[in-house]
Each structure stands twice: as C-alpha cells, then as structure tokens.
Design an enzyme around this catalytic site. Sequence first.
Site, short mmCIF file in Angstrom:
data_model
loop_
_atom_site.label_atom_id
_atom_site.label_comp_id
_atom_site.label_asym_id
_atom_site.label_seq_id
_atom_site.Cartn_x
_atom_site.Cartn_y
_atom_site.Cartn_z
N ASP A 1 0.87 -1.18 0.00
CA ASP A 1 0.00 0.00 0.00
C ASP A 1 0.91 1.23 0.00
O ASP A 1 1.48 1.60 1.03
CB ASP A 1 -0.90 -0.01 1.24
N ASN B 1 4.16 4.36 -11.67
CA ASN B 1 2.92 4.40 -12.44
C ASN B 1 1.68 4.38 -11.55
O ASN B 1 0.61 4.80 -11.98
CB ASN B 1 2.89 3.20 -13.40
N TYR C 1 -6.51 15.97 -9.95
CA TYR C 1 -5.69 15.03 -10.71
C TYR C 1 -4.64 15.77 -11.53
O TYR C 1 -3.45 15.41 -11.53
CB TYR C 1 -6.58 14.20 -11.62
N LYS D 1 -0.47 15.55 -11.35
CA LYS D 1 0.39 15.17 -12.46
C LYS D 1 1.38 16.29 -12.80
O LYS D 1 2.53 16.01 -13.18
CB LYS D 1 -0.46 14.79 -13.68
#
Length: 255
Positions: free
Chosen positions: A69, A96, A159, A163
């Site tokens: 985790d 990833n 999000y 990124k």
Amino acid sequence: MRDPQLPSLEGKVALVTGASGVLGGGIARRFAAAGAAVVLHAHRGADQAQEVADALKAAGGDATVVTADLREEYACRRLVEAAHAWRGRLDTLVNNAGVQPVRELAGMTAKEWREMQEANVTSAFSCTQAAVEVMEPGGSVVQIASIEAHQPAAGHAHYAASKAALVMFARGAALEYGARGIRVNSVSPGLIGRPGLAEDWPEGVERWGRAAPLARLGRPEDVGAACVFLASEAAGWITGADLVVDGGVSARPTW
C-alpha cells in the site's frame, strides 16, 4: 520474448508500480520484451499482476509480484527493498501507481484533495527516494504523469495538479540525483485505451479520434516503449525531461 525493436535492457531489473492495471501491465510487458527482469507491484490487484507475471514467465521472461500500500512511506521502502533483494539489484523504477477519480472542484473536500496527492505524488516521492538509495550509477526513474499536467480537464483539477507536480518533481529529482549518476524523467501519456472504454465514454473516444493527428487512442505498449527508452543507454544524456506520448493531440491548436 526479446523484441529487437526495443533497446536492450538485458541483465537489468525494473520495478513498475501499479502493474495490476492496464497501463502498468503494458509497461511491465515492454520492459520484459526489452530483456529486463520485472518486479510488478500491486495493491488490491495482486491476482491481475500475477496473471501478467505468469504470462511473462511462460514467454521466457523473468518476473515477480510484490504487494504494498504505497500510501504508507514504510510500505514504499519495503517494496523497494524487496525488489532490490529479488535479483540483487534495481536499475529502473517506474512510478505508475495512482488514481483518477472525477470530482467537481466546487464540491471537493480537502480530504479528497489530500488523498489524490498522497496516492499520486507522495507515493512517487517515497518510492523514488528509497530506490535511489539502492541504485548504482546509470539507474533511471520514470514518473508517469499525464498530458493533464499541461492542460487540465473539467472535474480533474486535483488530478491535473498531482500530475503537474510529478513533472516538476522529476525535474527537481534529476537536478539533485544527477551527481549520483541517476537520471529522472517523466512520461505524459494521452488517452490510453482499455477494454470497454468506447462503451463507457463514446463521446470522449470519438472526440479524441478527431483531435489526434495519429487518429487513434494510445496503447499501454506505447507508454511502455517510451519508459524503456528512457531507462536505456540510448537516453543516457536525458534527465529532467517530460516525454509526451499522446499521438500528437497536444499539437492541435486550441483556438
């Protein structure tokens, strides 16, 4: 198993986080096709990651699965330690693992914001920090970002911010780890196809097909090949870069 079109990574070991998903599994397959031994990380999808690992081994590759985790710093360190111990080395880390929930900014809670950053950015920070400690000069770290790091979509403010943070984290890490001979880059994929996507989001898939100069969705293998390149000696003087893999959609004028 070895694909002669890819740079050779024979004798190398790569760790791919989030390898139970479509994109992570595709990245792992490309590393195996380049000749690398692959450690596939999974959290809840251990069975899916094991299916990929079994397929790679059946094809003559070398692969194993480690669960962790990555929201926990100690788990990130344990994952890297296990990956290094497996074959006595670690040459490449591909960060990833991440999440992509859709949430309007107006109704988003601070808890939801923090959960996104923890899953997508802090996990990459912890895994990168741990991996560099066991890598030899020539090692490589690749952060999987997104074209949303440069151009956000509605409902993706948290999000897109995560990124964008990964792109800049790669640049900062490249600056600091270059003296150790470790290269750090990011890859920003566009829309990657998956089974059922056209049925789940037909209008989005159609818009993408019209907008992309190469007129198709991305494939996990497209992103995997970019990661293999950045991990290889062919990219030996590339660090702190963001490689956009989007079929050219970012080149389309927005006016």
